[in-house]
Write a protein that holds these residues in place. Structure first.
Motif, mmCIF file in Angstrom:
data_model
loop_
_atom_site.group_PDB
_atom_site.id
_atom_site.type_symbol
_atom_site.label_atom_id
_atom_site.label_comp_id
_atom_site.label_asym_id
_atom_site.label_seq_id
_atom_site.Cartn_x
_atom_site.Cartn_y
_atom_site.Cartn_z
ATOM 1 N N ALA A 1 0.550 -1.462 -0.419
ATOM 2 C CA ALA A 1 0.340 -0.121 -0.093
ATOM 3 C C ALA A 1 1.054 0.891 -0.302
ATOM 4 O O ALA A 1 2.012 1.332 0.844
ATOM 5 N N ASP A 2 0.794 2.641 -0.508
ATOM 6 C CA ASP A 2 1.557 3.736 -0.490
ATOM 7 C C ASP A 2 0.111 4.501 0.519
ATOM 8 O O ASP A 2 -0.487 4.833 0.489
ATOM 9 N N MET A 3 1.053 5.165 1.422
ATOM 10 C CA MET A 3 0.246 5.555 1.822
ATOM 11 C C MET A 3 1.320 7.292 1.984
ATOM 12 O O MET A 3 2.670 7.892 2.010
ATOM 13 N N VAL A 4 0.519 7.973 1.194
ATOM 14 C CA VAL A 4 1.099 9.183 0.538
ATOM 15 C C VAL A 4 1.106 10.749 2.186
ATOM 16 O O VAL A 4 0.181 10.373 3.122
ATOM 17 N N ALA A 5 2.547 10.455 1.937
ATOM 18 C CA ALA A 5 2.823 12.218 3.713
ATOM 19 C C ALA A 5 4.077 13.007 2.176
ATOM 20 O O ALA A 5 4.274 12.553 2.033
ATOM 21 N N SER A 6 4.137 14.079 3.762
ATOM 22 C CA SER A 6 4.925 14.912 2.895
ATOM 23 C C SER A 6 6.332 14.338 3.574
ATOM 24 O O SER A 6 6.933 14.104 4.375
ATOM 25 N N ALA A 7 7.295 14.166 2.582
ATOM 26 C CA ALA A 7 8.929 14.245 2.744
ATOM 27 C C ALA A 7 9.281 14.856 4.434
ATOM 28 O O ALA A 7 9.022 15.940 4.570
ATOM 29 N N GLY A 8 9.728 13.634 4.906
ATOM 30 C CA GLY A 8 10.195 14.148 6.214
ATOM 31 C C GLY A 8 9.592 13.328 7.346
ATOM 32 O O GLY A 8 9.646 13.611 9.108
ATOM 33 N N THR A 9 7.987 13.223 6.936
ATOM 34 C CA THR A 9 6.948 12.611 7.757
ATOM 35 C C THR A 9 7.578 11.660 8.454
ATOM 36 O O THR A 9 8.654 10.294 8.256
ATOM 37 N N PRO A 10 7.435 11.314 9.910
ATOM 38 C CA PRO A 10 8.315 10.310 10.863
ATOM 39 C C PRO A 10 7.934 8.678 10.473
ATOM 40 O O PRO A 10 6.153 8.990 10.363
ATOM 41 N N ILE A 11 8.426 7.849 10.243
ATOM 42 C CA ILE A 11 7.445 7.081 10.372
ATOM 43 C C ILE A 11 7.702 5.397 11.577
ATOM 44 O O ILE A 11 8.900 5.553 11.717
ATOM 45 N N TYR A 12 6.672 4.807 11.770
ATOM 46 C CA TYR A 12 6.852 4.167 13.067
ATOM 47 C C TYR A 12 6.976 2.547 12.917
ATOM 48 O O TYR A 12 6.400 2.088 11.759
ATOM 49 N N ALA A 13 7.799 1.650 13.692
ATOM 50 C CA ALA A 13 7.337 0.416 13.109
ATOM 51 C C ALA A 13 6.288 -0.079 13.680
ATOM 52 O O ALA A 13 5.218 0.444 14.591
ATOM 53 N N ALA A 14 5.869 -0.344 12.684
ATOM 54 C CA ALA A 14 4.329 -1.613 12.817
ATOM 55 C C ALA A 14 4.072 -2.039 14.002
ATOM 56 O O ALA A 14 2.753 -2.716 14.802
ATOM 57 N N ALA A 15 4.935 -2.782 14.410
ATOM 58 C CA ALA A 15 5.100 -3.561 15.553
ATOM 59 C C ALA A 15 7.058 -4.153 16.268
ATOM 60 O O ALA A 15 6.972 -3.346 15.663
ATOM 61 N N GLY A 16 7.031 -4.419 17.400
ATOM 62 C CA GLY A 16 7.811 -4.791 17.582
ATOM 63 C C GLY A 16 8.401 -5.475 17.219
ATOM 64 O O GLY A 16 7.886 -6.753 16.839
ATOM 65 N N GLY A 17 9.830 -5.951 17.030
ATOM 66 C CA GLY A 17 10.091 -7.034 16.512
ATOM 67 C C GLY A 17 11.753 -6.789 15.931
ATOM 68 O O GLY A 17 12.725 -5.973 16.943
ATOM 69 N N VAL A 18 12.871 -7.375 15.196
ATOM 70 C CA VAL A 18 14.375 -7.288 15.072
ATOM 71 C C VAL A 18 13.993 -7.134 13.738
ATOM 72 O O VAL A 18 13.191 -7.721 13.131
ATOM 73 N N VAL A 19 14.912 -5.910 12.924
ATOM 74 C CA VAL A 19 15.385 -5.322 11.974
ATOM 75 C C VAL A 19 15.858 -6.658 11.239
ATOM 76 O O VAL A 19 17.097 -6.870 11.250
ATOM 77 N N ARG A 20 14.924 -7.076 10.169
ATOM 78 C CA ARG A 20 16.041 -7.845 9.122
ATOM 79 C C ARG A 20 16.665 -7.160 7.529
ATOM 80 O O ARG A 20 17.872 -7.881 7.945
ATOM 81 N N ALA B 1 20.331 -3.177 11.244
ATOM 82 C CA ALA B 1 19.820 -4.454 10.912
ATOM 83 C C ALA B 1 20.496 -5.462 12.344
ATOM 84 O O ALA B 1 21.300 -5.142 12.158
ATOM 85 N N GLY B 2 19.175 -6.386 12.743
ATOM 86 C CA GLY B 2 19.382 -6.965 13.672
ATOM 87 C C GLY B 2 19.664 -6.377 15.031
ATOM 88 O O GLY B 2 19.434 -6.675 15.982
ATOM 89 N N GLN B 3 18.706 -5.084 15.049
ATOM 90 C CA GLN B 3 17.988 -4.100 16.103
ATOM 91 C C GLN B 3 16.950 -4.566 16.065
ATOM 92 O O GLN B 3 16.316 -4.814 15.862
ATOM 93 N N ARG B 4 16.495 -4.785 17.716
ATOM 94 C CA ARG B 4 15.241 -5.029 18.507
ATOM 95 C C ARG B 4 14.653 -3.425 19.014
ATOM 96 O O ARG B 4 15.549 -2.582 18.706
ATOM 97 N N VAL B 5 12.622 -3.278 18.174
ATOM 98 C CA VAL B 5 12.623 -1.980 17.382
ATOM 99 C C VAL B 5 11.404 -2.651 18.643
ATOM 100 O O VAL B 5 10.988 -3.477 18.869
ATOM 101 N N GLU B 6 10.586 -1.129 18.953
ATOM 102 C CA GLU B 6 9.114 -1.344 20.402
ATOM 103 C C GLU B 6 8.363 -1.180 19.093
ATOM 104 O O GLU B 6 8.111 -0.108 18.007
ATOM 105 N N PRO B 7 7.141 -1.572 19.558
ATOM 106 C CA PRO B 7 6.205 -1.072 18.534
ATOM 107 C C PRO B 7 5.996 0.890 18.648
ATOM 108 O O PRO B 7 6.173 1.236 19.693
#
Length: 274
Positions: A169-188, A228-234
């Motif tokens: 899905a394309d989610m339109v937003a202004s350049a520079g808008t923050p992007i958040y992790a949709a859930a907690g997990g490990v960056v691959r 990559a390999g880092q743990r992130v929170e929701p």
């Protein structure tokens, strides 16, 4: 009785002498002119042998003129030059620099062009391709659920049909808008130039006992905040909306896979985010 022999008189002896000398003198008189004629003839032949080729070369027609190539045909090591060669004016653009000064000038020109190209590329990249100040945006997305929306409220969400060369899905937003992790997990994956996604991140999650992976594409160059390999929170900020890769306009490309199979991202968020 012996015969009487008449004595030869002096006049008779003189007559005999004249009769003998006369033919010799006549012969000499005849030979002298012939010798002169032969000498003159030999000289003339020599002059003709020298003069006639030059005369023929200078007075012959253009069709009969022999080229140097024809003259040298019997000598394999002779220089062959076109007989009708003409001089052409030299054009400076047809030859390369040969003096030290010209070589230095050429190198300076090439270096200037390279710097100009690099500056133009940097300017193009900086126009919507560098991290920007997020201002009043929160560093963590609102909500307390295990699944969060990857963009702040008010962003325009557009879904695309899966399997048509566009798997998310394309989610339109202004350049520079923050992007958040949709859930907690490990960056691959956290990579620049990740296929057609440009700056992209892939996170693996375990949600409700199921393996889920989310992909975030087209971020601004240099905005990736996790490795990559880092743990992130929701809801943790992981980057900023950009226009990198195969993209037309600033937006977030989101993909969601459940057990390895693609699912429609907007419907999945609506059913799970909170």
């Amino acid at each position: 009785m012996a015969e009487d022999i008449e004595p030869i008189t002096t006049s008779e002896q003189s007559l005999k002498r004249r009769r003998t000398v006369a033919p010799r003198e006549a012969a000499r008189k005849m030979i002298a002119p012939m010798r002169s004629i032969a000498i003159f003839g030999a000289v003339g032949a020599l002059v003709a042998a020298v003069a006639l080729p030059a005369y023929a070369a200078s007075s012959g027609s253009s069709d009969a003129t022999a080229t140097l190539q024809q003259v040298a045909a019997g000598d394999a090591q002779s220089l062959v030059v076109a007989s009708q060669a003409t001089a052409s004016p030299l054009d400076r653009s047809t030859y390369s620099a040969t003096t030290p000064e010209e070589i230095a000038e050429k190198k300076a020109e090439e270096a200037a062009k390279a710097r100009a190209a690099a500056a133009a590329e940097a300017a193009a990249a900086s126009a919507g391709s560098m991290p920007v100040d997020i201002g009043n945006y929160a560093l963590v997305s609102p909500g307390s659920g295990e699944v969060r929306y990857p963009l702040p409220g008010g962003s325009y969400y557009v879904s695309r049909t899966l399997g048509s060369g566009h798997d998310g899905a394309d989610m339109v937003a202004s350049a520079g808008t923050p992007i958040y992790a949709a859930a907690g997990g490990v960056v691959r994956v956290s990579q620049s130039g990740y296929g057609g996604y440009g700056e992209a991140i892939v996170i693996d999650h375990v949600i409700g006992g199921k393996v889920v992976s989310t992909l975030y594409g087209h971020m601004i160059y240099g905005s990736r905040a996790v490795s990559a390999g880092q743990r992130v929170e929701p809801g943790q900020m992981i980057g900023q909306v950009g226009n990198t890769g195969r993209s037309y306009g600033a937006h977030l490309h989101l993909e969601v896979r459940l057990g390895g199979s693609l699912v429609e991202p907007i419907s999945w968020l609506a059913a799970n985010a909170g």
